[in-house]
Design a protein around this motif. Structure first.
Motif, PDB file in Angstrom:
ATOM      1  N   THR A 168       0.832  -1.202   0.000  1.00  0.00           N
ATOM      2  CA  THR A 168       0.000   0.000   0.000  1.00  0.00           C
ATOM      3  C   THR A 168       0.867   1.252   0.000  1.00  0.00           C
ATOM      4  N   VAL A 169       0.380   2.296  -0.675  1.00  0.00           N
ATOM      5  CA  VAL A 169       1.043   3.601  -0.693  1.00  0.00           C
ATOM      6  C   VAL A 169       0.028   4.674  -0.300  1.00  0.00           C
ATOM      7  N   TYR A 170       0.453   5.565   0.594  1.00  0.00           N
ATOM      8  CA  TYR A 170      -0.380   6.709   0.972  1.00  0.00           C
ATOM      9  C   TYR A 170       0.487   7.953   0.940  1.00  0.00           C
ATOM     10  N   ALA A 171      -0.063   9.059   0.455  1.00  0.00           N
ATOM     11  CA  ALA A 171       0.739  10.273   0.304  1.00  0.00           C
ATOM     12  C   ALA A 171      -0.050  11.532   0.622  1.00  0.00           C
ATOM     13  N   GLN A 172       0.703  12.526   1.046  1.00  0.00           N
ATOM     14  CA  GLN A 172       0.219  13.903   1.150  1.00  0.00           C
ATOM     15  C   GLN A 172       1.223  14.780   0.417  1.00  0.00           C
ATOM     16  N   CYS A 173       0.728  15.619  -0.488  1.00  0.00           N
ATOM     17  CA  CYS A 173       1.604  16.473  -1.297  1.00  0.00           C
ATOM     18  C   CYS A 173       1.004  17.870  -1.397  1.00  0.00           C
ATOM     19  N   GLY A 174       1.844  18.826  -1.715  1.00  0.00           N
ATOM     20  CA  GLY A 174       1.349  20.181  -1.915  1.00  0.00           C
ATOM     21  C   GLY A 174       2.290  20.990  -2.780  1.00  0.00           C
ATOM     22  N   THR A 175       1.764  22.075  -3.327  1.00  0.00           N
ATOM     23  CA  THR A 175       2.565  23.031  -4.084  1.00  0.00           C
ATOM     24  C   THR A 175       2.575  24.319  -3.278  1.00  0.00           C
ATOM     25  N   PHE A 176       3.672  24.525  -2.553  1.00  0.00           N
ATOM     26  CA  PHE A 176       3.733  25.573  -1.548  1.00  0.00           C
ATOM     27  C   PHE A 176       4.366  26.872  -2.050  1.00  0.00           C
ATOM     28  N   LEU A 177       5.526  26.769  -2.691  1.00  0.00           N
ATOM     29  CA  LEU A 177       6.310  27.967  -2.992  1.00  0.00           C
ATOM     30  C   LEU A 177       6.591  28.181  -4.479  1.00  0.00           C
ATOM     31  N   ARG A 178       6.561  27.135  -5.278  1.00  0.00           N
ATOM     32  CA  ARG A 178       6.938  27.260  -6.691  1.00  0.00           C
ATOM     33  C   ARG A 178       5.685  27.322  -7.567  1.00  0.00           C
ATOM     34  N   ASP A 179       5.732  28.150  -8.566  1.00  0.00           N
ATOM     35  CA  ASP A 179       4.601  28.318  -9.477  1.00  0.00           C
ATOM     36  C   ASP A 179       4.658  27.231 -10.549  1.00  0.00           C
ATOM     37  N   ILE A 180       4.330  26.003 -10.141  1.00  0.00           N
ATOM     38  CA  ILE A 180       4.359  24.845 -11.030  1.00  0.00           C
ATOM     39  C   ILE A 180       3.083  24.039 -10.847  1.00  0.00           C
ATOM     40  N   GLU A 181       2.811  23.127 -11.777  1.00  0.00           N
ATOM     41  CA  GLU A 181       1.626  22.282 -11.665  1.00  0.00           C
ATOM     42  C   GLU A 181       1.814  21.188 -10.618  1.00  0.00           C
ATOM     43  N   GLY A 182       2.972  20.531 -10.639  1.00  0.00           N
ATOM     44  CA  GLY A 182       3.237  19.430  -9.726  1.00  0.00           C
ATOM     45  C   GLY A 182       3.570  19.911  -8.336  1.00  0.00           C
ATOM     46  N   GLU A 183       3.825  18.963  -7.442  1.00  0.00           N
ATOM     47  CA  GLU A 183       4.139  19.285  -6.047  1.00  0.00           C
ATOM     48  C   GLU A 183       5.576  19.774  -5.910  1.00  0.00           C
ATOM     49  N   ASP A 184       5.791  20.688  -4.964  1.00  0.00           N
ATOM     50  CA  ASP A 184       7.161  21.043  -4.582  1.00  0.00           C
ATOM     51  C   ASP A 184       7.522  20.441  -3.229  1.00  0.00           C
ATOM     52  N   PHE A 185       6.561  19.780  -2.580  1.00  0.00           N
ATOM     53  CA  PHE A 185       6.832  18.975  -1.386  1.00  0.00           C
ATOM     54  C   PHE A 185       5.882  17.788  -1.380  1.00  0.00           C
ATOM     55  N   GLY A 186       6.418  16.622  -1.014  1.00  0.00           N
ATOM     56  CA  GLY A 186       5.576  15.443  -0.897  1.00  0.00           C
ATOM     57  C   GLY A 186       6.077  14.506   0.182  1.00  0.00           C
ATOM     58  N   ALA A 187       5.145  13.851   0.863  1.00  0.00           N
ATOM     59  CA  ALA A 187       5.466  12.835   1.868  1.00  0.00           C
ATOM     60  C   ALA A 187       4.720  11.558   1.516  1.00  0.00           C
ATOM     61  N   ILE A 188       5.427  10.427   1.579  1.00  0.00           N
ATOM     62  CA  ILE A 188       4.838   9.144   1.208  1.00  0.00           C
ATOM     63  C   ILE A 188       5.097   8.129   2.326  1.00  0.00           C
ATOM     64  N   ILE A 189       4.085   7.340   2.617  1.00  0.00           N
ATOM     65  CA  ILE A 189       4.250   6.171   3.485  1.00  0.00           C
ATOM     66  C   ILE A 189       4.000   4.935   2.636  1.00  0.00           C
ATOM     67  N   ILE A 190       4.961   4.011   2.660  1.00  0.00           N
ATOM     68  CA  ILE A 190       4.886   2.788   1.854  1.00  0.00           C
ATOM     69  C   ILE A 190       4.840   1.591   2.789  1.00  0.00           C
ATOM     70  N   ARG A 191       3.835   0.741   2.621  1.00  0.00           N
ATOM     71  CA  ARG A 191       3.808  -0.524   3.357  1.00  0.00           C
ATOM     72  C   ARG A 191       4.237  -1.623   2.394  1.00  0.00           C
ATOM     73  N   PHE A 192       5.321  -2.295   2.712  1.00  0.00           N
ATOM     74  CA  PHE A 192       5.820  -3.377   1.871  1.00  0.00           C
ATOM     75  C   PHE A 192       5.127  -4.686   2.231  1.00  0.00           C
ATOM     76  N   ILE A 193       5.090  -5.604   1.293  1.00  0.00           N
ATOM     77  CA  ILE A 193       4.454  -6.893   1.528  1.00  0.00           C
ATOM     78  C   ILE A 193       5.117  -7.643   2.673  1.00  0.00           C
ATOM     79  N   ASN A 194       6.426  -7.428   2.870  1.00  0.00           N
ATOM     80  CA  ASN A 194       7.122  -8.095   3.973  1.00  0.00           C
ATOM     81  C   ASN A 194       6.826  -7.463   5.333  1.00  0.00           C
ATOM     82  N   GLY A 195       5.972  -6.436   5.353  1.00  0.00           N
ATOM     83  CA  GLY A 195       5.559  -5.803   6.597  1.00  0.00           C
ATOM     84  C   GLY A 195       6.314  -4.539   6.950  1.00  0.00           C
ATOM     85  N   ALA A 196       7.491  -4.341   6.367  1.00  0.00           N
ATOM     86  CA  ALA A 196       8.290  -3.155   6.669  1.00  0.00           C
ATOM     87  C   ALA A 196       7.610  -1.895   6.129  1.00  0.00           C
TER      88      ALA A 196
END
Length: 368
Positions: free
Chosen positions: A207-235
């Motif tokens: 599973t992947v869950y993320a929060q992202c935002g475009t805070f300071l740069r005048d662009i379409e994509g994010e200039d900051f992002g945080a992701i949490i990844i759950r691997f199948i092995n549990g890590a």
């Protein structure tokens, strides 16, 4: 064994590392053509190569890669264009019987990545994705420790990419930060470290869950992002990626934590071991720290030369390159899942099916 003939398509910011990698493997490969829509860029890379090898070389210059493939005898191409053009160019080259090294990300959609992998197989040519940091000596040492099970049960890993990319960086090349040709900082700046994180932690994603935002740069994509990844092995993997750090790059760090081991690798290009501790005492932290080399000249690191060498060997030995299409797709897929999570506000379960940055573009008003 005859030298392989290579051409470079796309002669912008990263292309000098491709020229460097070719010259440092010059006993086995030679540059025969360069191509860029701006002829001045292509001429510049041709001149860099000729100056570096210190001898006369017949390097053709083109502004149309299709014309280049028709008129020049080429075994392999390296593609360093805008990210959104990678699939179209790579598939055309592979359908023309050429081996391909493509810069990261290999594509901006799952479907295009799969098309590239399929094309490579159907044409019996090699496809390599340029995640050159896998060849960093500290990263190879870390990978060996993972394969030897020195960490015991893996608990978590973190990838921190805390950089500065100001608006001048984006205005220099207006494709940067766009959904159609690039994505945001996760796809452009952070993908290398995300690739390393998934490689060390077991690769298979739950599973992947993320929060992202475009805070300071005048662009379409994010200039900051945080992701949490759950691997199948549990890590669990944690990604912190920023282009907003004031006033300059702070760090790029990969850390892996397990039951019987802790390693942290930082430096300008994830090239310097900062922490190395294992319960088995096969080596001491002090021994490891005193064996290290100096920093590279840029965040691109030392890895392109061994990556090109691995591709040359893969062609000559009829084996897969270390970072083939399937491997190159993994980090990209995590980021696309993060984008989908941003769009829906929900965790994304793997396998996720097709998704692309264009879907972010089409729903742009809903996420700002």
């Amino acid at each position: 064994m005859k030298k392989l003939k290579i051409a470079i398509i796309g002669c912008g910011r990263i292309a000098y590392k491709h020229v460097e990698a070719i010259t440092q493997n010059k006993t086995e490969i030679e540059l025969v053509a360069v191509c860029d829509m701006l002829e001045v860029n292509a001429n510049s890379k041709r001149d860099e190569y000729i100056e570096a090898i210190g001898e006369n070389a017949d390097v053709k210059v083109y502004i149309d890669y299709k014309e280049m493939l028709e008129k020049t005898d080429i075994d392999m191409v390296s593609i360093a264009t805008e990210s959104g053009y990678h699939p179209e160019i790579a598939i055309y080259c592979m359908n023309s019987g050429k081996h391909v090294i493509v810069e990261k990300p290999m594509a901006l959609s799952i479907q295009d990545a799969d098309r590239m992998i399929k094309c490579s197989r159907e044409n019996n040519v090699k496809l390599c994705v340029s995640h050159q940091n896998r060849f960093n000596e500290p990263i190879r040492k870390l990978r060996a420790a993972v394969e030897e099970n020195r960490f015991g049960k893996l608990v978590n890993g973190t990838a921190r990419i805390l950089w500065n990319r100001n608006m001048e960086y984006y205005t220099q090349a207006p494709w940067r930060g766009t959904w159609s040709l690039d994505g945001g900082t996760l796809m452009n700046q952070c993908i290398h470290n995300i690739d390393l994180l998934q490689w060390m932690m077991g690769g298979e994603i739950d599973t992947v869950y993320a929060q992202c935002g475009t805070f300071l740069r005048d662009i379409e994509g994010e200039d900051f992002g945080a992701i949490i990844i759950r691997f199948i092995n549990g890590a669990i993997g944690i990604v912190e990626g920023s282009a907003c750090v004031y006033p300059k790059n702070l760090e790029e760090t990969l850390s892996i934590f397990g039951e019987t081991g802790t390693v942290s690798i930082g430096g300008i290009a994830v090239n310097s071991i900062e922490t190395w501790r294992f319960a088995d005492n096969k080596d001491t932290e002090q021994e490891i720290l005193t064996q290290q080399k100096g920093n590279p000249d840029s965040v691109y690191g030392f890895g392109h030369t061994p990556l090109f060498k691995d591709m040359i060997d893969a062609i000559n030995m009829h084996r897969e390159p270390l970072i083939n299409g399937e491997e190159g797709k993994k980090g990209m897929s995590i980021i696309l899942a993060a984008y989908k999570s941003r769009l829906t506000g929900l965790p994304v379960k793997f396998p996720m099916g097709d998704f692309s940055t264009l879907e972010m573009k089409n729903n742009f008003e809903d996420i700002i």
